[in-house]
Design a protein around this motif. Sequence first.
Motif, PDB file in Angstrom:
ATOM      1  N   TYR A 169       0.812  -1.221   0.000  1.00 14.59           N
ATOM      2  CA  TYR A 169       0.000   0.000   0.000  1.00 14.59           C
ATOM      3  C   TYR A 169       0.846   1.272   0.000  1.00 14.59           C
ATOM      4  O   TYR A 169       0.391   2.321   0.436  1.00 14.59           O
ATOM      5  CB  TYR A 169      -0.935   0.002   1.214  1.00 14.59           C
ATOM      6  CG  TYR A 169      -1.889  -1.166   1.206  1.00 14.59           C
ATOM      7  CD1 TYR A 169      -2.907  -1.234   0.265  1.00 14.59           C
ATOM      8  CD2 TYR A 169      -1.759  -2.205   2.106  1.00 14.59           C
ATOM      9  CE1 TYR A 169      -3.784  -2.306   0.236  1.00 14.59           C
ATOM     10  CE2 TYR A 169      -2.625  -3.275   2.097  1.00 14.59           C
ATOM     11  CZ  TYR A 169      -3.641  -3.327   1.153  1.00 14.59           C
ATOM     12  OH  TYR A 169      -4.494  -4.394   1.136  1.00 14.59           O
ATOM     13  N   SER A 170       2.079   1.190  -0.492  1.00 13.68           N
ATOM     14  CA  SER A 170       2.978   2.337  -0.437  1.00 13.68           C
ATOM     15  C   SER A 170       2.483   3.530  -1.248  1.00 13.68           C
ATOM     16  O   SER A 170       2.634   4.674  -0.818  1.00 13.68           O
ATOM     17  CB  SER A 170       4.377   1.938  -0.898  1.00 13.68           C
ATOM     18  OG  SER A 170       4.346   1.495  -2.238  1.00 13.68           O
ATOM     19  N   ASP A 171       1.887   3.292  -2.396  1.00 13.38           N
ATOM     20  CA  ASP A 171       1.386   4.409  -3.208  1.00 13.38           C
ATOM     21  C   ASP A 171       0.279   5.170  -2.485  1.00 13.38           C
ATOM     22  O   ASP A 171       0.297   6.396  -2.400  1.00 13.38           O
ATOM     23  CB  ASP A 171       0.863   3.920  -4.555  1.00 13.38           C
ATOM     24  CG  ASP A 171       1.965   3.442  -5.476  1.00 13.38           C
ATOM     25  OD1 ASP A 171       3.110   3.903  -5.285  1.00 13.38           O
ATOM     26  OD2 ASP A 171       1.688   2.616  -6.351  1.00 13.38           O
ATOM     27  N   ARG A 172      -0.670   4.439  -1.947  1.00 15.18           N
ATOM     28  CA  ARG A 172      -1.780   5.082  -1.210  1.00 15.18           C
ATOM     29  C   ARG A 172      -1.257   5.822   0.018  1.00 15.18           C
ATOM     30  O   ARG A 172      -1.685   6.928   0.315  1.00 15.18           O
ATOM     31  CB  ARG A 172      -2.796   4.041  -0.766  1.00 15.18           C
ATOM     32  CG  ARG A 172      -3.536   3.395  -1.884  1.00 15.18           C
ATOM     33  CD  ARG A 172      -4.541   2.425  -1.328  1.00 15.18           C
ATOM     34  NE  ARG A 172      -4.910   1.458  -2.335  1.00 15.18           N
ATOM     35  CZ  ARG A 172      -5.648   0.401  -2.087  1.00 15.18           C
ATOM     36  NH1 ARG A 172      -6.089   0.168  -0.872  1.00 15.18           N
ATOM     37  NH2 ARG A 172      -5.939  -0.432  -3.054  1.00 15.18           N
ATOM     38  N   ALA A 219       1.773   7.025   0.568  1.00 14.97           N
ATOM     39  CA  ALA A 219       2.556   8.211   0.196  1.00 14.97           C
ATOM     40  C   ALA A 219       1.642   9.367  -0.214  1.00 14.97           C
ATOM     41  O   ALA A 219       1.894  10.518   0.141  1.00 14.97           O
ATOM     42  CB  ALA A 219       3.522   7.868  -0.935  1.00 14.97           C
ATOM     43  N   ARG A 220       0.591   9.063  -0.953  1.00 17.27           N
ATOM     44  CA  ARG A 220      -0.346  10.125  -1.337  1.00 17.27           C
ATOM     45  C   ARG A 220      -1.054  10.715  -0.132  1.00 17.27           C
ATOM     46  O   ARG A 220      -1.269  11.911  -0.050  1.00 17.27           O
ATOM     47  CB  ARG A 220      -1.383   9.584  -2.334  1.00 17.27           C
ATOM     48  CG  ARG A 220      -0.902   9.671  -3.763  1.00 17.27           C
ATOM     49  CD  ARG A 220      -1.986   9.287  -4.737  1.00 17.27           C
ATOM     50  NE  ARG A 220      -1.787   7.862  -5.042  1.00 17.27           N
ATOM     51  CZ  ARG A 220      -2.718   6.928  -4.951  1.00 17.27           C
ATOM     52  NH1 ARG A 220      -3.943   7.237  -4.605  1.00 17.27           N
ATOM     53  NH2 ARG A 220      -2.445   5.672  -5.223  1.00 17.27           N
ATOM     54  N   ARG A 221      -1.407   9.862   0.819  1.00 21.15           N
ATOM     55  CA  ARG A 221      -2.142  10.328   1.996  1.00 21.15           C
ATOM     56  C   ARG A 221      -1.256  11.148   2.934  1.00 21.15           C
ATOM     57  O   ARG A 221      -1.674  12.163   3.474  1.00 21.15           O
ATOM     58  CB  ARG A 221      -2.721   9.142   2.746  1.00 21.15           C
ATOM     59  CG  ARG A 221      -3.437   9.517   4.022  1.00 21.15           C
ATOM     60  CD  ARG A 221      -4.176   8.356   4.530  1.00 21.15           C
ATOM     61  NE  ARG A 221      -5.545   8.527   4.088  1.00 21.15           N
ATOM     62  CZ  ARG A 221      -6.579   7.984   4.680  1.00 21.15           C
ATOM     63  NH1 ARG A 221      -6.389   7.178   5.688  1.00 21.15           N
ATOM     64  NH2 ARG A 221      -7.791   8.203   4.264  1.00 21.15           N
ATOM     65  N   GLY A 279       1.804  12.614   2.141  1.00 21.20           N
ATOM     66  CA  GLY A 279       2.377  13.781   1.469  1.00 21.20           C
ATOM     67  C   GLY A 279       3.886  13.840   1.649  1.00 21.20           C
ATOM     68  O   GLY A 279       4.471  13.117   2.453  1.00 21.20           O
TER      69      GLY A 279
END
Length: 93
Positions: free
Chosen positions: A56-59, A61-63, A65
Amino acid sequence: GVQTCALPILVPLGLPIIVGPATLTTLVIVMDAIGVGYALAGFLANLLLINLSFRYSDRLARRIGMTGLRAISKITSLLLAAIAVSMIRRGLS
């Protein structure tokens, strides 16, 4: 034509970063200090957290910031330095 494989591939260069000499050394020290069962339980919990982090690294990182990621990086670096100092002090005594 060229066939593609949908199976995840383990990159050999990434494995020593996850379970390298430092991890194995820490496991040996922890096993001596608190026992094999607790050390293995901690190791397995750590592998689970790594798996979830990668998955879940993409989610994440987006959360969080960029500012949050930098803060986490600094805190992790400080924690790693503290663990290193503790291991050195324990080794010298």
